[in-house]
Write an enzyme that holds these catalytic residues in place. Structure first.
Site, short mmCIF file in Angstrom:
data_model
loop_
_atom_site.label_atom_id
_atom_site.label_comp_id
_atom_site.label_asym_id
_atom_site.label_seq_id
_atom_site.Cartn_x
_atom_site.Cartn_y
_atom_site.Cartn_z
N GLY A 46 10.88 -57.73 2.09
CA GLY A 46 12.11 -57.39 1.39
C GLY A 46 13.06 -56.70 2.34
N HIS A 133 11.99 -51.25 -5.20
CA HIS A 133 12.09 -50.57 -3.89
C HIS A 133 13.43 -50.89 -3.22
CE1 HIS A 133 10.28 -49.32 0.13
NE2 HIS A 133 11.31 -50.03 0.50
N GLU A 134 13.80 -52.20 -3.26
CA GLU A 134 15.06 -52.60 -2.60
C GLU A 134 16.27 -52.08 -3.36
OE1 GLU A 134 12.52 -54.20 0.03
OE2 GLU A 134 14.57 -53.52 0.22
N HIS A 137 17.14 -48.70 -2.36
CA HIS A 137 17.90 -48.65 -1.09
C HIS A 137 19.40 -48.76 -1.35
CE1 HIS A 137 15.03 -48.57 2.21
NE2 HIS A 137 14.33 -49.55 1.71
O1 K2U Z 1 12.52 -52.15 2.09
C1 K2U Z 1 11.85 -52.60 3.00
O2 K2U Z 1 11.80 -52.08 4.11
C2 K2U Z 1 11.01 -53.80 2.73
C3 K2U Z 1 9.59 -53.47 2.45
C4 K2U Z 1 9.29 -54.15 1.15
C5 K2U Z 1 8.15 -53.57 0.40
C6 K2U Z 1 8.35 -52.41 -0.29
C7 K2U Z 1 7.32 -51.90 -1.04
C8 K2U Z 1 6.09 -52.52 -1.11
C9 K2U Z 1 5.90 -53.67 -0.38
C10 K2U Z 1 6.93 -54.19 0.37
C11 K2U Z 1 8.85 -53.97 3.67
O3 K2U Z 1 8.58 -55.31 3.57
S1 K2U Z 1 7.50 -52.98 4.06
C12 K2U Z 1 6.42 -53.88 4.98
C13 K2U Z 1 5.45 -54.58 4.09
C14 K2U Z 1 5.21 -55.89 4.31
C15 K2U Z 1 4.29 -56.56 3.51
C16 K2U Z 1 3.62 -55.89 2.49
C17 K2U Z 1 3.86 -54.56 2.28
C18 K2U Z 1 4.80 -53.88 3.09
ZN ZN Z 2 12.40 -50.06 2.29
#
Ligand code: K2U
Ligand code: ZN
Length: 167
Positions: A46, A133-134, A137
């Site tokens: 994401g 989560h996004e 942001h």
């Molecule tokens: O906001 C971001 O930086 C994207 C995150 C998305 C995410 C948030 C919460 C839970 C899972 C993903 C990044 O993708 S974090 C890296 C990641 C990649 C795969 C699975 C989990 C985390």
């Molecule tokens: Zn994030």
């Protein structure tokens, strides 16, 4: 397409609030394409526009293993939420840190797609976590804000130390 620079915590630019997209035009579609390229190269599942220092309410997500399910949400709004679930979260702006965060288990999100069409989608599981989560942001909120102040300060110090060593 371009790979954009992802802001790193505790950069205050991550605390900026994004503004609604007025018109889904080619410049927004270029931003979306650049965000997907940046997200895939990180790699992540994401990315929100604020993370690449663009103050527009745009997020991209792809939780598939093979980059086969790209989803773009413009001006997303959660119109329904139910249940709650705790899941370990990470963030491309806080690399190497994974901590449990509680969020709504199921959500329904209304948004514009990359063609500017209004959509409504009910999601659960990892996709629901990622959308929430996004969307945080876009309001300058980070998953570390759900942790204790002590933990957040410890993470901040760790990130600042890493930043000093890489300058
Ligand atoms: O906001 C971001 O930086 C994207 C995150 C998305 C995410 C948030 C919460 C839970 C899972 C993903 C990044 O993708 S974090 C890296 C990641 C990649 C795969 C699975 C989990 C985390
Ligand atoms: Zn994030």
């Amino acid at each position: 397409m371009s790979i954009l620079t992802i802001l790193q915590f505790p950069d205050p630019k991550l605390r900026q609030k994004a503004a609604p997209v007025v018109s889904v035009d080619d410049s927004i579609r270029t931003l979306v394409d650049d965000m997907f390229e940046t997200m895939y190269s990180a790699p992540g599942i994401g990315l929100a526009a604020v993370q690449v220092n663009v103050l527009k309410r745009v997020i991209v997500i792809d939780i598939s293993e093979d980059k086969s399910q790209p989803k773009c949400f413009i001006n997303p709004e959660i119109v329904k939420r139910s249940g709650d679930e705790k899941m370990d979260e990470g963030c491309l702006s806080v690399p190497g840190i994974y901590e449990p965060v509680s969020r709504a288990k199921e959500i329904t999100v209304r948004y514009l797609d990359r063609d500017g069409n209004a959509q409504e989608l009910a999601v659960d599981g990892l996709l629901a976590v990622c959308v929430q989560h996004e969307m945080d942001h876009l309001d300058g909120k980070l998953f570390v804000d759900y942790l204790s102040e002590m933990k957040r300060n410890r993470i901040r110090k760790k990130m600042e130390k890493i930043r000093q060593h890489t300058m």
